[in-house]
Design a protein around this motif. Structure first.
Motif, PDB file in Angstrom:
ATOM      1  N   TYR A 100       0.837  -1.203   0.000  1.00 18.28           N
ATOM      2  CA  TYR A 100       0.000   0.000   0.000  1.00 18.28           C
ATOM      3  C   TYR A 100       0.875   1.257   0.000  1.00 18.28           C
ATOM      4  O   TYR A 100       0.625   2.207  -0.771  1.00 18.28           O
ATOM      5  CB  TYR A 100      -0.926  -0.026   1.210  1.00 18.28           C
ATOM      6  N   ALA A 101       1.900   1.275   0.846  1.00 21.44           N
ATOM      7  CA  ALA A 101       2.821   2.411   0.864  1.00 21.44           C
ATOM      8  C   ALA A 101       3.549   2.530  -0.475  1.00 21.44           C
ATOM      9  O   ALA A 101       3.772   3.638  -0.979  1.00 21.44           O
ATOM     10  CB  ALA A 101       3.831   2.249   2.006  1.00 21.44           C
ATOM     11  N   ASN A 147      -6.400   0.791 -10.160  1.00 20.01           N
ATOM     12  CA  ASN A 147      -6.670   0.203  -8.848  1.00 20.01           C
ATOM     13  C   ASN A 147      -7.094   1.250  -7.827  1.00 20.01           C
ATOM     14  O   ASN A 147      -6.734   1.186  -6.646  1.00 20.01           O
ATOM     15  CB  ASN A 147      -5.459  -0.587  -8.357  1.00 20.01           C
ATOM     16  N   ILE A 148      -7.876   2.222  -8.293  1.00 21.96           N
ATOM     17  CA  ILE A 148      -8.452   3.252  -7.429  1.00 21.96           C
ATOM     18  C   ILE A 148      -9.905   3.455  -7.853  1.00 21.96           C
ATOM     19  O   ILE A 148     -10.198   3.511  -9.056  1.00 21.96           O
ATOM     20  CB  ILE A 148      -7.702   4.590  -7.533  1.00 21.96           C
ATOM     21  N   ILE A 177     -16.462  -3.513  -0.560  1.00 21.74           N
ATOM     22  CA  ILE A 177     -15.389  -2.515  -0.557  1.00 21.74           C
ATOM     23  C   ILE A 177     -15.879  -1.305   0.219  1.00 21.74           C
ATOM     24  O   ILE A 177     -16.799  -0.599  -0.220  1.00 21.74           O
ATOM     25  CB  ILE A 177     -14.977  -2.136  -1.988  1.00 21.74           C
ATOM     26  N   VAL A 178     -15.263  -1.063   1.376  1.00 24.03           N
ATOM     27  CA  VAL A 178     -15.773  -0.076   2.325  1.00 24.03           C
ATOM     28  C   VAL A 178     -14.655   0.891   2.701  1.00 24.03           C
ATOM     29  O   VAL A 178     -13.537   0.471   3.032  1.00 24.03           O
ATOM     30  CB  VAL A 178     -16.312  -0.767   3.594  1.00 24.03           C
ATOM     31  N   VAL A 237     -10.315   2.658  -2.052  1.00 24.46           N
ATOM     32  CA  VAL A 237     -11.230   3.739  -1.685  1.00 24.46           C
ATOM     33  C   VAL A 237     -10.702   4.581  -0.531  1.00 24.46           C
ATOM     34  O   VAL A 237     -11.421   5.438  -0.009  1.00 24.46           O
ATOM     35  CB  VAL A 237     -12.630   3.189  -1.329  1.00 24.46           C
ATOM     36  N   SER A 238      -9.471   4.368  -0.114  1.00 26.72           N
ATOM     37  CA  SER A 238      -8.943   5.122   1.019  1.00 26.72           C
ATOM     38  C   SER A 238      -8.764   6.586   0.630  1.00 26.72           C
ATOM     39  O   SER A 238      -8.565   6.925  -0.543  1.00 26.72           O
ATOM     40  CB  SER A 238      -7.598   4.546   1.469  1.00 26.72           C
ATOM     41  N   PRO A 239      -8.841   7.493   1.591  1.00 31.22           N
ATOM     42  CA  PRO A 239      -8.641   8.916   1.278  1.00 31.22           C
ATOM     43  C   PRO A 239      -7.310   9.191   0.593  1.00 31.22           C
ATOM     44  O   PRO A 239      -7.243  10.043  -0.300  1.00 31.22           O
ATOM     45  CB  PRO A 239      -8.730   9.579   2.657  1.00 31.22           C
ATOM     46  N   ALA A 240      -6.258   8.492   0.991  1.00 28.97           N
ATOM     47  CA  ALA A 240      -4.947   8.745   0.388  1.00 28.97           C
ATOM     48  C   ALA A 240      -4.919   8.335  -1.086  1.00 28.97           C
ATOM     49  O   ALA A 240      -4.327   9.029  -1.924  1.00 28.97           O
ATOM     50  CB  ALA A 240      -3.863   7.993   1.161  1.00 28.97           C
TER      51      ALA A 240
END
Length: 280
Positions: free
Chosen positions: A127-128, A160-161, A173-174, A181-184
Motif C-alpha cells: 500500500y505504501a 486500482n483506485i 469494498i468499504v 477507496v482510502s482517502p490517500a
C-alpha cells in the motif's frame, strides 16, 4: 484514432478474444495490462496477422503491460522517470522495478499503458509502495506537461483506485477497511488530475463499471467497480469525440474480470480540414 485500454488478465489465455475485439471495434491503439508473461512468451502472431505492431514489458507470470498499434510505435520506455520498485521485505530505494508501465508515441500522441500497484491491504507495505508509485507518476506528469503543455498525453490502464462512491458498486469494498477507496488513494488520483489530466470517459459515459470480481456472482448482480481509466492532457482530452465501456466483454467464454474502455479522437478539428490529419 480509436484508443482502448484493457486489463486482459493473461494475454495467452484470451488472445483470440482480444484480437477479435480489436478488429471488430476498429481499435487503432490497444493498451493492455496484466498480460502475465515475458516478452518472448507474448503471442505476437495473431496481432501481427491483424495488422498490429506490438511492444511488451513483462518480467514473469505477474503484472506486465503491452501496447498494440496499427501505426508504428516510437520512443518506447519501460518506466516513467522516478518510478519506484518493490521487493517484499526490502525498504531500499533501489528495489527492482516491476513491469507496470510502458510508454510509446503513436503519431504524436504519448500513451502510457499503466498497471498501478494493488496495495493489497491498508497496512501492507504494498500500500505504501502504491502511494509512492502514484506520487512519482504525478511528478512525471507535472514535469512532462510543464515542459510540453501542448503534448497529447494519455495515461491509461488499471489504476486500482475507485475515485468516488458513485464508481463503487461492490458492497464488500468499504472506506476505512479496504484499499482502492482510502482517502490517500483518492487524493492521489485527484492529484493526477490537478497535474493536468482529465477523465476523458465519464463526460460521455456517466455511469458504469469496468471490473467485476469472478466470485460471489458479482457480475450478474452488477456489483462492479470502476478502476480502469483513460486520463488525458488538455490537448488529448480536447480531441476526444466519444467514449465507451464495453460491458458485454465480461460475458461469454473465459472473460477477463475487466472490460475494455475506449475513446475516439480527432486531433485535427474542423478548422484544419486542409491540413493532413494526425490520425488516419
Amino acid at each position: 484514432m480509436r484508443l482502448a485500454t484493457w486489463n486482459v488478465n493473461s494475454i495467452r489465455t484470451r488472445v483470440d478474444r482480444i484480437v477479435s475485439f480489436a478488429e471488430r471495434e476498429h481499435v487503432d491503439v490497444l493498451a493492455m495490462q496484466e498480460i502475465k508473461c515475458k516478452p518472448e512468451q507474448f503471442p505476437y502472431e495473431p496481432f501481427e496477422a491483424a495488422g498490429y505492431h506490438v511492444e511488451v514489458n513483462g518480467h514473469n507470470q505477474w503484472n506486465g503491460v503491452a501496447i498494440a498499434s496499427r501505426e508504428p510505435i516510437e520512443d518506447v520506455e519501460y518506466a516513467f522517470t522516478g518510478m519506484p520498485g518493490f521487493q517484499k521485505g526490502y525498504d531500499g530505494d533501489d528495489a527492482p522495478q516491476e513491469a507496470r508501465a510502458l510508454g510509446a508515441t503513436v503519431n504524436g500522441v504519448r500513451v502510457w499503458s499503466l498497471y498501478v500497484p494493488n496495495g493489497r491491504t491498508l497496512d501492507d507495505p504494498h500500500y505504501a509502495y502504491k502511494l509512492r508509485w502514484l506520487e512519482a507518476l504525478r511528478q512525471y506528469t507535472a514535469d512532462t506537461l510543464a515542459a510540453q503543455p501542448d503534448l497529447p498525453l494519455a495515461l491509461v490502464g488499471d489504476f486500482n483506485i475507485i475515485p468516488t462512491d458513485e464508481d463503487n458498486g461492490d458492497p464488500a469494498i468499504v472506506v476505512g477497511r479496504s484499499t482502492h477507496v482510502s482517502p490517500a488513494e483518492r487524493a492521489a488520483f485527484q492529484a493526477l488530475q490537478d497535474a493536468g489530466l482529465a477523465d476523458t470517459v465519464r463526460p460521455f459515459v456517466p455511469t458504469g463499471y469496468t471490473y467485476w470480481d469472478y466470485q460471489r456472482l458479482k457480475f450478474p448482480r452488477n456489483e462492479g467497480i470502476r478502476i480502469d481509466f483513460i486520463l488525458g492532457s488538455r490537448a488529448f482530452a480536447g480531441a476526444v469525440t466519444g467514449a465507451a465501456i464495453h460491458r458485454d466483454e465480461r460475458k461469454g467464454t473465459q472473460p477477463s474480470d475487466h472490460v475494455p474502455v475506449v475513446v475516439d479522437l480527432d486531433l485535427a478539428g474542423p478548422e484544419d480540414d486542409d491540413v493532413p490529419m494526425i490520425f488516419g
